[in-house]
Design an enzyme around this catalytic site. Structure first.
Site, short mmCIF file in Angstrom:
data_model
loop_
_atom_site.label_atom_id
_atom_site.label_comp_id
_atom_site.label_asym_id
_atom_site.label_seq_id
_atom_site.Cartn_x
_atom_site.Cartn_y
_atom_site.Cartn_z
N PRO A 170 3.63 6.89 10.89
CA PRO A 170 2.30 7.22 10.37
C PRO A 170 1.19 6.60 11.21
CG PRO A 170 3.28 5.48 9.06
CD PRO A 170 4.29 5.82 10.13
N THR A 171 0.03 7.23 11.13
CA THR A 171 -1.17 6.69 11.75
C THR A 171 -1.74 5.58 10.86
OG1 THR A 171 -3.28 7.36 12.68
CG2 THR A 171 -2.65 8.41 10.61
N ASN A 172 -2.95 5.08 11.15
CA ASN A 172 -3.57 4.04 10.30
C ASN A 172 -3.78 4.58 8.88
OD1 ASN A 172 -3.88 3.01 12.94
ND2 ASN A 172 -5.66 1.82 12.31
N ARG A 215 -10.06 5.75 15.81
CA ARG A 215 -8.90 5.65 14.93
C ARG A 215 -8.77 6.92 14.09
NH1 ARG A 215 -8.10 2.18 17.92
NH2 ARG A 215 -7.62 -0.01 17.56
N LEU A 235 0.83 -1.20 0.00
CA LEU A 235 0.00 0.00 0.00
C LEU A 235 0.87 1.26 0.00
CD1 LEU A 235 -2.82 1.39 0.56
CD2 LEU A 235 -2.32 1.09 2.99
N VAL A 236 1.84 1.31 0.90
CA VAL A 236 2.66 2.51 1.05
C VAL A 236 3.70 2.61 -0.07
CG1 VAL A 236 4.33 3.70 2.52
CG2 VAL A 236 2.36 2.54 3.54
N GLY A 237 4.41 1.52 -0.32
CA GLY A 237 5.47 1.55 -1.34
C GLY A 237 4.93 1.91 -2.70
N HIS A 249 -6.83 -4.31 7.38
CA HIS A 249 -7.20 -3.31 8.38
C HIS A 249 -8.69 -3.01 8.26
CE1 HIS A 249 -2.81 -2.66 8.21
NE2 HIS A 249 -2.98 -2.51 9.50
N TYR A 296 4.50 -6.75 16.72
CA TYR A 296 4.75 -5.82 15.62
C TYR A 296 5.33 -4.50 16.15
CZ TYR A 296 3.62 -2.98 11.47
OH TYR A 296 3.66 -2.16 10.37
N LYS A 348 8.80 -2.57 15.32
CA LYS A 348 8.79 -1.20 14.79
C LYS A 348 9.62 -0.26 15.67
CE LYS A 348 6.88 -1.44 10.99
NZ LYS A 348 7.56 -0.92 9.81
N SER A 405 4.97 2.87 12.85
CA SER A 405 3.50 2.78 12.95
C SER A 405 3.09 3.37 14.29
CB SER A 405 3.11 1.31 12.88
OG SER A 405 1.82 1.14 13.42
N SER A 406 1.86 3.89 14.35
CA SER A 406 1.42 4.53 15.60
C SER A 406 1.20 3.52 16.73
CB SER A 406 0.15 5.34 15.36
OG SER A 406 -0.88 4.51 14.88
N CYS A 407 1.25 2.21 16.41
CA CYS A 407 1.07 1.22 17.48
C CYS A 407 2.33 1.08 18.36
CB CYS A 407 0.68 -0.14 16.92
SG CYS A 407 1.96 -0.90 15.95
O1 GFB Z 1 -7.58 -1.62 11.46
P1 GFB Z 1 -7.51 -2.63 12.54
O2 GFB Z 1 -7.47 -4.05 12.14
O3 GFB Z 1 -6.22 -2.39 13.41
O4 GFB Z 1 -8.77 -2.45 13.52
P2 GFB Z 1 -5.75 -1.56 14.69
C1 GFB Z 1 -9.18 -1.21 14.01
C2 GFB Z 1 -10.48 -1.36 14.79
O5 GFB Z 1 -11.54 -1.68 13.87
C3 GFB Z 1 -10.51 -2.44 15.86
C4 GFB Z 1 -12.31 -2.74 14.38
O6 GFB Z 1 -11.20 -1.96 16.98
C5 GFB Z 1 -11.30 -3.56 15.19
O7 GFB Z 1 -11.97 -4.42 16.10
N1 GFB Z 1 -12.96 -3.47 13.29
C6 GFB Z 1 -14.30 -3.54 13.08
C7 GFB Z 1 -12.38 -4.23 12.35
N2 GFB Z 1 -14.58 -4.34 12.06
C8 GFB Z 1 -13.40 -4.78 11.56
C9 GFB Z 1 -13.06 -5.66 10.49
O8 GFB Z 1 -13.90 -6.21 9.78
N3 GFB Z 1 -11.74 -5.86 10.26
C10 GFB Z 1 -10.76 -5.25 11.03
N4 GFB Z 1 -9.47 -5.49 10.75
N5 GFB Z 1 -11.06 -4.45 12.08
C11 GFB Z 1 -3.49 -2.41 13.76
C12 GFB Z 1 -2.33 -3.05 14.43
O9 GFB Z 1 -4.30 -2.09 14.83
O10 GFB Z 1 -3.22 -1.21 13.08
C13 GFB Z 1 -1.06 -2.91 13.70
O11 GFB Z 1 -2.68 -4.39 14.72
C14 GFB Z 1 -0.86 -1.59 13.01
O12 GFB Z 1 -0.02 -3.12 14.61
C15 GFB Z 1 -2.10 -1.12 12.31
O13 GFB Z 1 -0.42 -0.61 13.91
C16 GFB Z 1 -1.96 0.28 11.74
O14 GFB Z 1 -5.77 -0.11 14.44
O15 GFB Z 1 -6.46 -2.00 15.92
#
Ligand code: GFB
Length: 325
Positions: free
Chosen positions: A168-170, A214, A19-21, A184, A141, A145, A112-114
């Site tokens: 970066p943020t999400n 987020r 995605l980023v590259g 994500h 992760y 990072k 990453s912001s995590c």
């Molecule tokens: O984007 P996401 O997977 O990652 O999830 P994080 C963000 C939020 O969205 C969580 C909710 O609270 C999930 O429970 N969510 C709701 C969902 N529905 C869905 C779905 O269908 N799929 C997904 N994936 N989430 C990641 C980290 O954290 O973000 C990494 O695990 C990294 O380390 C990345 O930093 C940017 O924001 O929670």
């Protein structure tokens, strides 16, 4: 002080298919850089130091965007921690070390912001790093990072390397991963609403409670920020990159729903993890340097959905690749 990057500079984008590259590559091409270096996973295993050294010796990059890695959403992070820590630790180590050995002029590392503690004061300032415990769903992760930031700082301190780090943020945008097991939240929701509408269903499952918040940045804005930082940032500490605005997962789901499948009902599944309650970045340092994001969330989601519709085959192919990874 601005660092000029000549159009003929040999620039390596590590992770150019992601995605980023891919966004950085598009941006560099649009600006007229014509000496861009890339290598696919099959051509170069970035976890292999000898192979990476050999590739750097043969290709002599002058500038490096280190944006390669094993990435994924909350489920992938919490169920595949070994891959997330091993792959990323190795990739950061090999590329930073080879960049030092082969005299790279400037390297930008993306974290990453995590990396920040789970219970951080909000918005999160750069100096909150390593002031508390990490969010368990992405601890592996985050540790990798954080190591990347410390690698860049250590090589800068000991060898005088011009290596910088940005957090970066999400992120979201075209060429994202739409595989529901590893993606994500934004591509996952887009796909779920799309599939439900096509199948004539009237409800979509949203993980967790909907209350976590987020901050989302369009990847084209991130690519713009990366070039800006390559030219203007010269400190050993990392710098946050985001919009400075966030919203709840419920609000995000409603926004995606209104664009992709108006009227669809949301069914929250609280047995799925919420992850970090909030991770809003403080972007005042970046704003003070003169950079701001341009793409607002609704517009960015519309554009990304348009891309998804027009590139369905690629989206499916990438989702399948992620299923096998
Ligand atoms: O984007 P996401 O997977 O990652 O999830 P994080 C963000 C939020 O969205 C969580 C909710 O609270 C999930 O429970 N969510 C709701 C969902 N529905 C869905 C779905 O269908 N799929 C997904 N994936 N989430 C990641 C980290 O954290 O973000 C990494 O695990 C990294 O380390 C990345 O930093 C940017 O924001 O929670």
């Amino acid at each position: 002080m601005a660092t000029e990057i000549p159009r003929s500079a040999r620039i390596y984008v590590a992770g150019h298919r992601g995605l980023v590259g891919s966004a950085i590559l598009r941006r560099l091409r649009a600006e007229g850089f014509d000496n861009l270096l890339t290598a696919t996973r099959d051509q170069l295993d970035l976890r292999d130091q000898a192979a990476v050294n050999y590739w750097f010796r043969a290709n002599r990059p002058e500038h490096v965007f280190l944006v390669a890695g094993t990435v994924g959403g909350i489920l992938a992070n919490s169920t595949r921690p070994a891959e997330f820590i091993y792959d990323n630790l190795m990739i950061h180590g090999t590329v930073v070390h080879a960049a030092h050995l082969h005299g790279v002029k400037r390297l930008l590392y993306l974290g990453s912001s995590c990396i920040y503690p789970r219970e951080c004061p909000q918005p999160i300032r750069e100096e909150y790093l390593l002031t508390g415990l990490l969010e368990p769903t992405n601890e592996a992760y985050a540790i990798a990072k954080i190591s990347g930031i410390k690698l860049c700082q250590a090589y800068r301190l000991q060898y005088g390397c011009d290596f910088i780090s940005a957090m970066p943020t999400n992120l979201y945008g075209p060429h994202d991963n739409f595989n529901l097991k590893s993606s994500h939240v934004l591509p996952a929701l887009m796909r779920k609403f799309h599939d439900a509408r096509v199948a004539g269903r009237d409800e979509v499952e949203v993980w967790g409670t909907g209350s976590p918040k987020r901050e989302l940045l369009h990847v084209d804005d991130l690519a713009d920020a990366c070039l800006f930082l390559m030219r203007h940032y010269d400190e050993d500490g990392h710098i946050n990159v985001g919009t400075g605005e966030d919203l709840s997962i419920r609000e995000l789901a409603e926004t995606v729903r209104d664009i992709v499948a108006p009227g669809m009902r949301l069914a929250f599944d609280p047995t799925k993890p919420d992850g970090m309650p909030r991770k809003l970045l403080d972007v005042s340092r970046l704003h003070a340097l003169g950079w701001r994001h341009r793409i607002e969330l609704r517009e960015g989601i519309r554009g990304t959905y348009q891309w998804f519709l027009e590139n369905h085959e690629e989206a499916e192919m990438r989702a399948a690749e992620h299923a096998m990874a």
